[in-house]
Design a protein around this motif. Structure first.
Motif, PDB file in Angstrom:
ATOM      1  N   ARG A   5      24.136  39.843  27.828  1.00  0.00           N
ATOM      2  CA  ARG A   5      23.194  39.268  28.944  1.00  0.00           C
ATOM      3  C   ARG A   5      23.768  39.105  30.342  1.00  0.00           C
ATOM      4  NH1 ARG A   5      19.232  41.572  26.855  1.00  0.00           N
ATOM      5  NH2 ARG A   5      17.816  40.494  28.468  1.00  0.00           N
ATOM      6  N   LYS A   6      25.033  39.160  30.511  1.00  0.00           N
ATOM      7  CA  LYS A   6      25.536  38.896  31.676  1.00  0.00           C
ATOM      8  C   LYS A   6      26.867  39.569  32.105  1.00  0.00           C
ATOM      9  CE  LYS A   6      27.429  34.828  34.062  1.00  0.00           C
ATOM     10  NZ  LYS A   6      28.005  33.428  34.310  1.00  0.00           N
ATOM     11  N   ILE A   7      26.771  40.224  33.393  1.00  0.00           N
ATOM     12  CA  ILE A   7      27.922  40.876  33.851  1.00  0.00           C
ATOM     13  C   ILE A   7      28.330  40.035  35.072  1.00  0.00           C
ATOM     14  CG2 ILE A   7      28.365  42.894  35.438  1.00  0.00           C
ATOM     15  CD1 ILE A   7      26.227  44.353  33.923  1.00  0.00           C
ATOM     16  N   VAL A   8      29.690  40.007  35.256  1.00  0.00           N
ATOM     17  CA  VAL A   8      30.434  38.960  36.411  1.00  0.00           C
ATOM     18  C   VAL A   8      30.966  40.122  37.270  1.00  0.00           C
ATOM     19  CG1 VAL A   8      32.287  37.537  36.914  1.00  0.00           C
ATOM     20  CG2 VAL A   8      30.526  36.774  34.789  1.00  0.00           C
ATOM     21  N   GLY A   9      30.781  39.873  38.373  1.00  0.00           N
ATOM     22  CA  GLY A   9      31.287  40.778  39.609  1.00  0.00           C
ATOM     23  C   GLY A   9      32.606  40.104  40.431  1.00  0.00           C
ATOM     24  N   LEU A  10      33.794  40.613  40.621  1.00  0.00           N
ATOM     25  CA  LEU A  10      34.890  40.409  41.514  1.00  0.00           C
ATOM     26  C   LEU A  10      34.809  41.353  42.620  1.00  0.00           C
ATOM     27  CD1 LEU A  10      35.771  40.000  38.156  1.00  0.00           C
ATOM     28  CD2 LEU A  10      37.535  38.840  39.225  1.00  0.00           C
ATOM     29  N   CYS A  11      35.258  40.644  43.755  1.00  0.00           N
ATOM     30  CA  CYS A  11      35.476  41.536  44.920  1.00  0.00           C
ATOM     31  C   CYS A  11      36.945  41.110  45.500  1.00  0.00           C
ATOM     32  CB  CYS A  11      34.450  41.062  46.030  1.00  0.00           C
ATOM     33  SG  CYS A  11      34.653  42.043  47.419  1.00  0.00           S
ATOM     34  N   GLY A  12      37.742  42.314  45.612  1.00  0.00           N
ATOM     35  CA  GLY A  12      38.958  42.110  45.916  1.00  0.00           C
ATOM     36  C   GLY A  12      39.396  42.067  47.428  1.00  0.00           C
ATOM     37  N   SER A  13      38.118  41.764  48.202  1.00  0.00           N
ATOM     38  CA  SER A  13      38.439  41.462  49.618  1.00  0.00           C
ATOM     39  C   SER A  13      37.672  40.324  49.855  1.00  0.00           C
ATOM     40  CB  SER A  13      37.650  42.647  50.354  1.00  0.00           C
ATOM     41  OG  SER A  13      37.910  42.210  51.853  1.00  0.00           O
ATOM     42  N   LEU A  14      38.594  39.248  50.755  1.00  0.00           N
ATOM     43  CA  LEU A  14      37.991  37.961  51.036  1.00  0.00           C
ATOM     44  C   LEU A  14      37.553  38.085  52.507  1.00  0.00           C
ATOM     45  CD1 LEU A  14      41.030  35.782  49.549  1.00  0.00           C
ATOM     46  CD2 LEU A  14      38.772  36.612  48.622  1.00  0.00           C
ATOM     47  N   ARG A  15      37.548  39.212  53.023  1.00  0.00           N
ATOM     48  CA  ARG A  15      37.573  39.417  54.630  1.00  0.00           C
ATOM     49  C   ARG A  15      35.963  39.536  54.912  1.00  0.00           C
ATOM     50  NH1 ARG A  15      35.646  43.487  57.740  1.00  0.00           N
ATOM     51  NH2 ARG A  15      35.915  45.039  56.134  1.00  0.00           N
ATOM     52  N   ALA A  41      34.314  33.760  42.718  1.00  0.00           N
ATOM     53  CA  ALA A  41      35.382  33.608  43.805  1.00  0.00           C
ATOM     54  C   ALA A  41      36.686  33.324  43.118  1.00  0.00           C
ATOM     55  CB  ALA A  41      34.762  32.889  44.974  1.00  0.00           C
ATOM     56  N   PHE A  42      37.837  33.762  43.635  1.00  0.00           N
ATOM     57  CA  PHE A  42      39.199  33.246  43.487  1.00  0.00           C
ATOM     58  C   PHE A  42      39.936  33.124  44.702  1.00  0.00           C
ATOM     59  CE2 PHE A  42      39.056  37.971  43.713  1.00  0.00           C
ATOM     60  CZ  PHE A  42      39.916  38.119  44.586  1.00  0.00           C
ATOM     61  N   ASP A  43      39.498  32.664  45.860  1.00  0.00           N
ATOM     62  CA  ASP A  43      40.260  32.477  46.803  1.00  0.00           C
ATOM     63  C   ASP A  43      40.919  31.005  46.841  1.00  0.00           C
ATOM     64  OD1 ASP A  43      37.547  31.332  46.980  1.00  0.00           O
ATOM     65  OD2 ASP A  43      37.671  31.151  49.205  1.00  0.00           O
TER      66      ASP A  43
END
Length: 185
Positions: A5-15, A41-43
């Motif tokens: 029931r869940k998909i987690v998204g990560l973005c490799g750009s912090l810009r 987020a992982f910033d």
């Protein structure tokens, strides 16, 4: 995707204004309504240091624990990233390193869809190829087709960050369908 029931998204750009952040937002909007989608987020995740990780210490840094806890709720992942120096951006790779450590890794054995956008002509093909050994080590199930390699992104998004290229939207929809199917296996 009955139990999943869940998909987690990560973005490799912090810009700010990142085409990859825009692409992840589009991908999230295309996830069916009966499946939860969340970005993480992982910033604030520090550079990996085994002295700060289990078993060398009693607990991981709070930002790492928070990051891993969100990843642990996922049945599948969407990773959207630019390509830096023909490879995975350092910040994203660092976050993946933190998430990959230990028997309690929240990434192990889960399906993952990889996408990328660039202003150039190659559409992040080298970054996506660089991820394959990472996925192999983690025994993840990468959804390889169709490839989402958004080249010349500046021509495919409007000033509000909306994807205006219908062909690309169709490819993303198919990739998400394949990701959901991978969860049923």
């Amino acid at each position: 995707m009955e139990k999943n029931r869940k998909i987690v998204g990560l973005c490799g750009s912090l810009r700010k204004g990142s085409y990859n952040a825009m692409l992840l937002k589009v991908a999230g909007s295309l996830v069916p309504e009966d499946i939860q989608f969340e970005t993480v987020a992982f910033d604030d995740v520090p550079i990996y240091n085994a002295d700060l990780d289990l078993p060398e210490t009693e607990e991981r840094p709070a930002s790492v624990t928070k990051f891993r806890d969100v990843l642990a709720t996922a049945d599948a992942f969407i990773i959207v990233s630019p390509e830096y120096n023909y490879s995975i951006p350092g910040g994203l790779k660092n976050a993946i390193d933190w998430a990959s450590r230990g028997k309690d890794s929240p990434l192990m054995h889960k399906p993952v869809a990889l996408m990328g956008a660039t202003q150039g002509m190659w559409g992040t093909v080298r970054m996506q190829t660089a991820f394959l050994p990472v996925f192999t080590f983690l025994n993840m199930n990468p959804v390889l087709q169709p490839e989402v390699l958004v080249a010349q992104a500046q021509n495919k998004f409007d000033t509000e960050g909306n994807l205006i290229d219908e062909r690309t939207t169709g490819i993303i929809k198919k990739k998400i369908e394949n990701l959901i199917s991978a969860c049923k296996v």
